[in-house]
Design a protein around this motif. Structure first.
Motif, PDB file in Angstrom:
ATOM      1  N   LEU A  74       0.830  -1.199   0.000  1.00 47.17           N
ATOM      2  CA  LEU A  74       0.000   0.000   0.000  1.00 47.17           C
ATOM      3  C   LEU A  74       0.868   1.255   0.000  1.00 47.17           C
ATOM      4  CD1 LEU A  74      -2.837   1.191   0.126  1.00 47.17           C
ATOM      5  CD2 LEU A  74      -2.687   1.063   2.619  1.00 47.17           C
ATOM      6  N   ALA A  75       1.929   1.251   0.786  1.00 48.73           N
ATOM      7  CA  ALA A  75       2.840   2.397   0.824  1.00 48.73           C
ATOM      8  C   ALA A  75       3.503   2.604  -0.537  1.00 48.73           C
ATOM      9  CB  ALA A  75       3.895   2.186   1.909  1.00 48.73           C
ATOM     10  N   ILE A  76       3.942   1.539  -1.167  1.00 50.43           N
ATOM     11  CA  ILE A  76       4.556   1.650  -2.501  1.00 50.43           C
ATOM     12  C   ILE A  76       3.548   2.203  -3.494  1.00 50.43           C
ATOM     13  CG2 ILE A  76       5.469   0.304  -4.438  1.00 50.43           C
ATOM     14  CD1 ILE A  76       6.809  -1.516  -2.332  1.00 50.43           C
ATOM     15  N   ALA A  77       2.307   1.727  -3.442  1.00 48.16           N
ATOM     16  CA  ALA A  77       1.279   2.218  -4.364  1.00 48.16           C
ATOM     17  C   ALA A  77       1.004   3.699  -4.155  1.00 48.16           C
ATOM     18  CB  ALA A  77      -0.007   1.410  -4.184  1.00 48.16           C
ATOM     19  N   ILE A  78       0.960   4.143  -2.913  1.00 49.78           N
ATOM     20  CA  ILE A  78       0.697   5.558  -2.630  1.00 49.78           C
ATOM     21  C   ILE A  78       1.864   6.418  -3.084  1.00 49.78           C
ATOM     22  CG2 ILE A  78       0.453   7.222  -0.732  1.00 49.78           C
ATOM     23  CD1 ILE A  78      -1.276   5.104   0.684  1.00 49.78           C
ATOM     24  N   ILE A  79       3.081   5.949  -2.871  1.00 52.71           N
ATOM     25  CA  ILE A  79       4.259   6.717  -3.283  1.00 52.71           C
ATOM     26  C   ILE A  79       4.351   6.793  -4.811  1.00 52.71           C
ATOM     27  CG2 ILE A  79       6.790   6.672  -3.335  1.00 52.71           C
ATOM     28  CD1 ILE A  79       6.606   5.514  -0.445  1.00 52.71           C
ATOM     29  N   MET A  80       4.012   5.708  -5.501  1.00 53.46           N
ATOM     30  CA  MET A  80       4.139   5.667  -6.966  1.00 53.46           C
ATOM     31  C   MET A  80       2.966   6.325  -7.690  1.00 53.46           C
ATOM     32  SD  MET A  80       6.976   4.101  -7.711  1.00 53.46           S
ATOM     33  CE  MET A  80       6.727   3.585  -9.380  1.00 53.46           C
ATOM     34  N   SER A  81       1.818   6.448  -7.061  1.00 56.14           N
ATOM     35  CA  SER A  81       0.623   6.934  -7.747  1.00 56.14           C
ATOM     36  C   SER A  81       0.779   8.318  -8.376  1.00 56.14           C
ATOM     37  CB  SER A  81      -0.587   6.896  -6.821  1.00 56.14           C
ATOM     38  OG  SER A  81      -0.413   7.768  -5.734  1.00 56.14           O
ATOM     39  N   PRO A  82       1.461   9.293  -7.776  1.00 47.67           N
ATOM     40  CA  PRO A  82       1.594  10.596  -8.438  1.00 47.67           C
ATOM     41  C   PRO A  82       2.306  10.506  -9.790  1.00 47.67           C
ATOM     42  CG  PRO A  82       2.160  10.801  -6.134  1.00 47.67           C
ATOM     43  CD  PRO A  82       1.982   9.347  -6.415  1.00 47.67           C
ATOM     44  N   CYS A  83       3.190   9.544  -9.935  1.00 45.18           N
ATOM     45  CA  CYS A  83       3.909   9.390 -11.209  1.00 45.18           C
ATOM     46  C   CYS A  83       2.963   9.022 -12.341  1.00 45.18           C
ATOM     47  CB  CYS A  83       4.985   8.315 -11.087  1.00 45.18           C
ATOM     48  SG  CYS A  83       6.245   8.707  -9.873  1.00 45.18           S
ATOM     49  N   PHE A  84       1.866   8.349 -12.037  1.00 48.14           N
ATOM     50  CA  PHE A  84       0.937   7.909 -13.066  1.00 48.14           C
ATOM     51  C   PHE A  84      -0.296   8.793 -13.155  1.00 48.14           C
ATOM     52  CE2 PHE A  84       3.263   4.137 -11.668  1.00 48.14           C
ATOM     53  CZ  PHE A  84       3.815   3.738 -12.879  1.00 48.14           C
ATOM     54  N   ILE A  85      -0.686   9.405 -12.055  1.00 49.00           N
ATOM     55  CA  ILE A  85      -1.894  10.225 -12.057  1.00 49.00           C
ATOM     56  C   ILE A  85      -1.632  11.605 -12.668  1.00 49.00           C
ATOM     57  CG2 ILE A  85      -3.555  11.390 -10.538  1.00 49.00           C
ATOM     58  CD1 ILE A  85      -3.380   8.957  -8.720  1.00 49.00           C
ATOM     59  N   GLU A  86      -0.488  12.205 -12.390  1.00 48.41           N
ATOM     60  CA  GLU A  86      -0.191  13.559 -12.896  1.00 48.41           C
ATOM     61  C   GLU A  86      -0.241  13.645 -14.421  1.00 48.41           C
ATOM     62  OE1 GLU A  86       0.223  17.421 -12.918  1.00 48.41           O
ATOM     63  OE2 GLU A  86      -0.001  16.249 -11.088  1.00 48.41           O
ATOM     64  N   PRO A  87       0.368  12.723 -15.151  1.00 41.62           N
ATOM     65  CA  PRO A  87       0.259  12.811 -16.622  1.00 41.62           C
ATOM     66  C   PRO A  87      -1.183  12.701 -17.102  1.00 41.62           C
ATOM     67  CG  PRO A  87       2.024  11.301 -16.015  1.00 41.62           C
ATOM     68  CD  PRO A  87       1.307  11.672 -14.769  1.00 41.62           C
ATOM     69  N   LEU A  88      -2.000  11.911 -16.458  1.00 45.78           N
ATOM     70  CA  LEU A  88      -3.403  11.782 -16.858  1.00 45.78           C
ATOM     71  C   LEU A  88      -4.154  13.085 -16.625  1.00 45.78           C
ATOM     72  CD1 LEU A  88      -4.238   8.246 -15.415  1.00 45.78           C
ATOM     73  CD2 LEU A  88      -3.860   8.864 -17.814  1.00 45.78           C
ATOM     74  N   ILE A  89      -3.881  13.729 -15.493  1.00 42.43           N
ATOM     75  CA  ILE A  89      -4.537  14.997 -15.190  1.00 42.43           C
ATOM     76  C   ILE A  89      -4.093  16.073 -16.195  1.00 42.43           C
ATOM     77  CG2 ILE A  89      -4.709  16.852 -13.467  1.00 42.43           C
ATOM     78  CD1 ILE A  89      -4.541  14.663 -11.320  1.00 42.43           C
ATOM     79  N   SER A  90      -2.813  16.095 -16.507  1.00 49.58           N
ATOM     80  CA  SER A  90      -2.304  17.079 -17.464  1.00 49.58           C
ATOM     81  C   SER A  90      -2.960  16.912 -18.826  1.00 49.58           C
ATOM     82  CB  SER A  90      -0.786  16.950 -17.608  1.00 49.58           C
ATOM     83  OG  SER A  90      -0.157  17.196 -16.375  1.00 49.58           O
ATOM     84  N   ARG A  91      -3.106  15.679 -19.291  1.00 47.59           N
ATOM     85  CA  ARG A  91      -3.749  15.419 -20.580  1.00 47.59           C
ATOM     86  C   ARG A  91      -5.195  15.871 -20.567  1.00 47.59           C
ATOM     87  NH1 ARG A  91      -2.604   9.553 -21.589  1.00 47.59           N
ATOM     88  NH2 ARG A  91      -0.499   9.757 -20.831  1.00 47.59           N
ATOM     89  N   ARG A  92      -5.901  15.610 -19.481  1.00 46.55           N
ATOM     90  CA  ARG A  92      -7.303  16.022 -19.371  1.00 46.55           C
ATOM     91  C   ARG A  92      -7.438  17.532 -19.436  1.00 46.55           C
ATOM     92  NH1 ARG A  92     -11.424  12.652 -20.270  1.00 46.55           N
ATOM     93  NH2 ARG A  92     -11.620  11.041 -18.725  1.00 46.55           N
ATOM     94  N   ARG A  93      -6.538  18.239 -18.782  1.00 48.58           N
ATOM     95  CA  ARG A  93      -6.590  19.710 -18.792  1.00 48.58           C
ATOM     96  C   ARG A  93      -6.330  20.248 -20.198  1.00 48.58           C
ATOM     97  NH1 ARG A  93      -3.371  20.785 -13.177  1.00 48.58           N
ATOM     98  NH2 ARG A  93      -5.121  20.304 -11.825  1.00 48.58           N
ATOM     99  N   GLN A  94      -5.455  19.607 -20.931  1.00 45.29           N
ATOM    100  CA  GLN A  94      -5.143  20.056 -22.283  1.00 45.29           C
ATOM    101  C   GLN A  94      -6.337  19.819 -23.224  1.00 45.29           C
ATOM    102  OE1 GLN A  94      -1.590  18.016 -23.395  1.00 45.29           O
ATOM    103  NE2 GLN A  94      -0.254  19.307 -22.133  1.00 45.29           N
ATOM    104  N   ASP A  95      -7.092  18.716 -22.981  1.00 47.30           N
ATOM    105  CA  ASP A  95      -8.246  18.403 -23.838  1.00 47.30           C
ATOM    106  C   ASP A  95      -9.381  19.392 -23.657  1.00 47.30           C
ATOM    107  OD1 ASP A  95      -6.906  16.235 -24.836  1.00 47.30           O
ATOM    108  OD2 ASP A  95      -7.891  14.762 -23.514  1.00 47.30           O
ATOM    109  N   CYS A  96      -9.494  19.979 -22.488  1.00 50.97           N
ATOM    110  CA  CYS A  96     -10.599  20.886 -22.213  1.00 50.97           C
ATOM    111  C   CYS A  96     -10.388  22.222 -22.808  1.00 50.97           C
ATOM    112  CB  CYS A  96     -10.801  21.066 -20.719  1.00 50.97           C
ATOM    113  SG  CYS A  96     -11.386  19.579 -19.934  1.00 50.97           S
TER     114      CYS A  96
END
Length: 96
Positions: A74-96
């Protein structure tokens, strides 16, 4: 099961010379073996005739190990999640 119950089961089902293993071999120590009806080789008693001895310390150790591994994952997943979530959020913002 205790000795009397095992011997009673063996008499009822025509198994002979029941004994509990005391030396480690292919089977676990504490397993009951006997000669089945018409058999010439000792065979472990069926599971309904013997109940495994409880080992609460092993169960506690397994539980603690499972909890520890779960917390680490769980700790590894929480630490690694920003690496995968940030690019998705950035792409969504660009699409809007």
């Amino acid at each position: 099961m205790n000795d009397v119950e095992v011997e009673r089961w063996c008499k009822k089902n025509n198994w002979t010379e029941p004994r509990e293993l005391t030396e480690p071999r292919e089977l676990e120590v504490g397993t009951w073996v006997a000669f089945p009806p018409g058999g010439v080789i000792e065979t472990p008693l069926p599971l309904q005739a013997q109940t495994p001895k409880s080992r609460p310390l092993e169960h506690v150790f397994d539980f603690v190990l499972l909890i520890l591994v779960t917390i680490i994952m769980l700790a590894i997943a929480i630490i690694m999640s920003p690496c995968f979530i940030e690019p998705l959020i950035s792409r969504r913002r660009q699409d809007c």
